[in-house]
Design a protein around this motif. Structure first.
Motif, PDB file in Angstrom:
ATOM      1  N   ILE A 109      48.943 -37.351 -13.834  1.00 16.55           N
ATOM      2  CA  ILE A 109      49.336 -36.802 -12.548  1.00 16.55           C
ATOM      3  C   ILE A 109      48.322 -35.755 -12.137  1.00 16.55           C
ATOM      4  O   ILE A 109      47.785 -35.014 -12.983  1.00 16.55           O
ATOM      5  N   ALA A 110      48.012 -35.715 -10.838  1.00 12.21           N
ATOM      6  CA  ALA A 110      47.121 -34.692 -10.291  1.00 12.21           C
ATOM      7  C   ALA A 110      47.669 -34.285  -8.933  1.00 12.21           C
ATOM      8  O   ALA A 110      48.021 -35.122  -8.104  1.00 12.21           O
ATOM      9  N   LEU A 153      50.532 -25.403 -19.628  1.00 11.01           N
ATOM     10  CA  LEU A 153      51.972 -25.317 -19.503  1.00 11.01           C
ATOM     11  C   LEU A 153      52.576 -26.685 -19.813  1.00 11.01           C
ATOM     12  O   LEU A 153      51.927 -27.721 -19.634  1.00 11.01           O
ATOM     13  N   THR A 154      53.829 -26.658 -20.287  1.00  8.42           N
ATOM     14  CA  THR A 154      54.529 -27.903 -20.601  1.00  8.42           C
ATOM     15  C   THR A 154      55.753 -28.004 -19.721  1.00  8.42           C
ATOM     16  O   THR A 154      56.487 -27.028 -19.539  1.00  8.42           O
ATOM     17  N   ALA A 155      55.986 -29.215 -19.174  1.00  6.35           N
ATOM     18  CA  ALA A 155      57.133 -29.427 -18.296  1.00  6.35           C
ATOM     19  C   ALA A 155      57.660 -30.839 -18.520  1.00  6.35           C
ATOM     20  O   ALA A 155      56.973 -31.707 -19.072  1.00  6.35           O
ATOM     21  N   PRO A 161      57.790 -35.460 -21.217  1.00  8.42           N
ATOM     22  CA  PRO A 161      57.072 -34.214 -21.505  1.00  8.42           C
ATOM     23  C   PRO A 161      55.633 -34.331 -21.044  1.00  8.42           C
ATOM     24  O   PRO A 161      54.937 -35.297 -21.376  1.00  8.42           O
ATOM     25  N   THR A 162      55.164 -33.369 -20.288  1.00 12.22           N
ATOM     26  CA  THR A 162      53.837 -33.443 -19.680  1.00 12.22           C
ATOM     27  C   THR A 162      53.140 -32.095 -19.819  1.00 12.22           C
ATOM     28  O   THR A 162      53.728 -31.050 -19.529  1.00 12.22           O
ATOM     29  N   PHE A 182      49.176 -34.271 -18.225  1.00 11.96           N
ATOM     30  CA  PHE A 182      48.969 -35.379 -19.154  1.00 11.96           C
ATOM     31  C   PHE A 182      50.302 -35.682 -19.810  1.00 11.96           C
ATOM     32  O   PHE A 182      50.867 -34.839 -20.527  1.00 11.96           O
ATOM     33  N   THR A 183      50.866 -36.845 -19.559  1.00 14.35           N
ATOM     34  CA  THR A 183      52.155 -37.216 -20.137  1.00 14.35           C
ATOM     35  C   THR A 183      51.985 -37.573 -21.617  1.00 14.35           C
ATOM     36  O   THR A 183      51.089 -38.335 -21.984  1.00 14.35           O
TER      37      THR A 183
END
Length: 790
Positions: A109-110, A153-155, A161-162, A182-183
């Motif tokens: 994702i961007a 950061l992680t979300a 989790p990405t 980055f997944t």
């Protein structure tokens, strides 16, 4: 089976074979257990090591992903064409550039946001309208503002989790931010699992989607989805997890992230880790069985050679039985089994000797200070007396003053430190010879002084001077004083035990007299075997009601009215007739049994108080209280309960207390007296003038009267000084608002003089001697008749 047991009991060789094989089997079993325990520990350590390696591999992969994301995002943010598109708000170009850049570095994702974190473009279609995207951007902006650096950061995005990085777009000022994510997929879990040789599972839990599990095997995914509760996502855990029939050593790290929680499990099967050792256990068991068989054959042959030499060893151990632990055991130099046994016996001898030395040290030395104890000191003194080397010996006994207060206030650990410091200080003065100083009880030390140096008195003065110096323990400065007693053989006593006891008698005399040093004198001894036997019978006397209450009248000097009486105790012994108080009261006070005697006296008076009353003013009875009564916290409660039982008012009793009883613990005594006064009791200071209380302190006490000691009353007619003392005491009492009672009134002239001086009440043999209550009632009736009183 029975025949075999009988054979084993009858033959030493068979017993030897049987017990040896049994012992060997037991040792092998213990060895097997130790090996098994060691292997288990080793396996777990290896598993933990593998998990630690997996954690490092995983963290390294995360770091690599982060670096790749950050490099890609920075490259995109620095691209001139991309910045131009951002500046011109060319959404198609922005989205295309974001998609191309994400695809080039493998990002999932961007996103481009402006300075207000509003989305301006994304690598995926329809992201701008997604509520999940808006929540993600808002959360990332909050986290970013709270961090000084751009740490990744992680979300949880769409339940996955990405990892995210945030890079600003500058032209040259910040015109927006590039967010790249980055997944974390299953292939990353599998890669880490393969590299570290362990199993892994990643669990993600968000409020918007169900729990998602990524594992290196479908078996683990199923287990975590079906059997693991959600709270595992909230904490770090380390435990053994059962998965089917396997047990896994598991380490789970829980973390709260944007959008929910993630939890990463590192797992290693114990069964798989142990598998390489199963063959070792099988071989070990086979070798053990073969070894037992071979050993059984060999021991049968050796037992014949051992039985006879054992008889020789048995004779050698007879010396040990008789307590000769220094005797050597023969045969210890042999290299065969008999030699081993002999050396074992010799080791036992050495061990027993060491234990005996330890027991001796405990029996003869104080474990706290390392000084000789009472028994060791007594033996040393006896040895010096019996040796005839000295014409005289002296013992100095030292007792620390106020040591109980130190324990109560500072604690017993501080008390122990003070005792050790005191011992060290004493060893540095005249006591350099360790065996001449001993700790004989809690805070009591004794010193043996032999001729040839300073006298015992000089040594005692030197010790006292040193002990009176402030002592610093754990940054606490403590002032201690000491009471010292000295006794000398053969001048004072003629035996060892008598010498030790005499020094203690002198020490207790010093403490009672508030002297620093007291030298023993025979008159210090007040105890006799006869008096001790009387004291031992006191308990039975109270039980059998052998005690008697005697009353000595008190008369008002103004009108000759019998207004009160002092209660005195007598002991009607069944064999020794009437025992005077001075024969048993002092010893009752020393032992503390005086408290029971006081209670008996108050119960007896309360039961007969109403019989003493007249139709006029209430008749008052005085009771003497000892120091131990005054220092007993429960005494006021006893008085209250007893008087309530017999319906006697507190004003009907007057409690007499000596000055010395008050001064033993002035603060506690004052609190007790204030409590008694508040309850309504009349309080009197007995033997006033013979103690050492200050007038300032006396003024604070809630007393009602003073009793002038008879030693001043006896001489007031012939000696003008005594008369002035009595006059001053009466004036002082009146100035303090107190009444005065004079005791020891032996003549009418004394009685008249006391009345002229303003003394309110008098008692003595001129008025009436102590008498039983029934005789007192008859005497009072006759007194009133002879003085024209009704």
């Amino acid at each position: 089976m029975g025949a075999l047991l009988n054979l084993i009991r009858a033959r030493l060789s068979f017993r030897f074979i049987f017990m040896t094989l049994l012992l060997l089997a037991l040792l092998q079993a213990i060895g097997f257990w130790i090996v098994q325990a060691t292997v288990e520990r080793y396996v777990r350590e290896e598993v933990q090591h593998s998990i630690a390696v997996a954690e490092r591999v995983w963290n390294q992969l995360l770091v690599q992903n982060h670096q790749r994301l950050e490099e890609g995002a920075e490259l995109l943010a620095s691209d001139f064409g991309f910045r131009s598109a951002v500046a011109s708000r060319d959404e198609n170009t922005i989205s295309s550039a974001l998609a191309n850049s994400a695809g080039r570095i493998g990002a999932s994702i961007a996103i481009l946001v402006d300075q207000q974190w509003n989305i301006k473009g994304s690598s995926l279609p329809d992201m701008a309208s997604s509520s999940n995207t808006q929540f993600l951007i808002e959360s990332l902006s909050d986290r970013s503002l709270k961090k000084e650096n751009n740490a990744y950061l992680t979300a949880l995005y769409e339940g996955s989790p990405t990892q995210f990085v945030i890079v600003p777009v500058r032209a040259p000022r910040v015109i927006g931010y590039v967010l790249m994510g980055f997944t974390i997929e299953r292939d990353m879990i599998a890669e880490t699992s393969d590299l570290a040789g362990i199993d892994m599972a990643l669990m993600a839990n968000s409020s918007s989607s169900a729990v998602r599990v990524l594992a290196n095997s479908s078996r683990l995914e199923k287990h975590f989805l079906e059997d693991i509760p959600g709270d595992y996502f909230l904490e770090d855990l380390s435990f053994d997890m059962n998965v089917g029939e396997d047990t896994y050593v598991s380490v789970i790290h829980g973390q709260e992230v944007i959008g929910g929680y993630i939890s990463l499990a590192f797992m290693k099967s114990l069964q798989e880790a142990r598998r390489q050792f199963d063959e070792l256990f099988d071989k070990y068991f086979s070798v053990t069985l073969v070894g037992l068989l071979i050993f059984g054959v060999a021991i049968t042959w050796l037992s014949r050679r051992v039985a006879r030499p054992l008889e020789v060893l048995t004779k050698a151990t007879e010396a040990l039985q008789q307590g000769n632990y220094d005797a050597l055991v023969s045969g210890s130099t042999r290299t065969d089994e008999v030699g081993v046994l002999a050396r074992s016996f010799d080791g036992m001898r050495t061990s027993i000797k060491q234990q005996q030395d330890t027991i001796t040290k405990l029996a003869y030395y104080d474990s706290l200070t390392g000084l000789p104890n009472r028994l060791s000191f007594r033996n040393k003194v006896a040895h010096h007396i019996d040796s005839g080397q000295h014409d005289s010996l002296s013992i100095i006994t030292i007792n620390l003053d106020r040591f109980k207060q130190v324990n109560d206030i500072l604690g017993y650990e501080m008390g122990d430190e003070i005792l050790k410091a005191t011992a060290t200080r004493l060893l540095g003065i005249h006591c350099a010879q360790h065996d001449k100083l001993a700790r004989v009880s809690g805070d009591e030390f004794s010193v043996l002084v032999v001729p040839g140096g300073d006298s015992a008195l000089e040594v005692a003065k030197s010790l006292l001077s040193k002990l009176n110096e402030p002592l610093e323990v754990d940054n606490n400065q403590i002032d201690l004083s000491a009471s010292i007693g000295i006794a000398t053989w053969p001048d004072d006593v003629n035996t060892c035990d008598a010498l030790i006891n005499a020094s203690q008698v002198a020490m207790y005399a010093a403490k009672q007299r508030t002297e620093d040093i007291t030298v023993y004198k025979s008159e210090l001894v007040t105890s006799t075997p006869d008096s001790l036997s009387l004291l031992s019978e006191l308990r039975q006397a109270v039980i059998n009601n052998e005690l008697r209450v005697y009353l000595q009248p008190k008369v008002a000097t103004a009108d000759n009215q019998v207004v009160a009486a002092e209660a005195l105790i007598r002991w009607q012994h069944p064999e020794k007739n009437l025992v005077p108080p001075f024969r048993f009261i002092p010893f009752a006070e020393q032992t503390g049994y005086i408290r029971e005697i006081t209670k008996w006296m108050i119960r007896s008076l309360a039961s007969q108080w109403h019989a003493l009353q007249t139709n006029d003013t209430p008749f008052r009875v005085s009771v003497n209280l000892s120091t131990r009564d005054l220092m007993t916290a429960s005494f006021p409660t006893f008085l209250e309960e007893t008087l309530a039982q017999y319906n006697v008012p507190a004003s009907g009793l007057c409690l007499e207390i000596t000055e010395s009883a008050i001064m033993d613990d002035p603060n506690f005594a004052q609190r007790t007296l204030e409590k008694l006064s508040a309850m309504g009791f009349r309080l009197s200071i007995d033997d006033f003038g013979t103690g050492y209380s200050s007038l300032a302190y006396l003024k604070r006490l809630p007393v009602n009267e003073l009793k002038v000691d008879q030693s001043f009353v006896f001489g007031m007619i012939e000696n003008n000084s005594d008369r002035m003392i009595v006059q001053s005491t009466i004036d002082l009492a009146h100035n303090l608002g107190l009444d005065v009672v004079a005791e020891g009134v032996e003549t009418g002239e004394m009685y008249q003089a006391l009345g002229e001086l303003g003394c309110e009440e008098a008692q003595g043999y001129f008025i009436g001697k102590p008498m039983p209550i029934d005789e007192f009632l008859a005497w009072r009736k006759e007194w009133n008749r002879s003085h024209g009183l009704t």
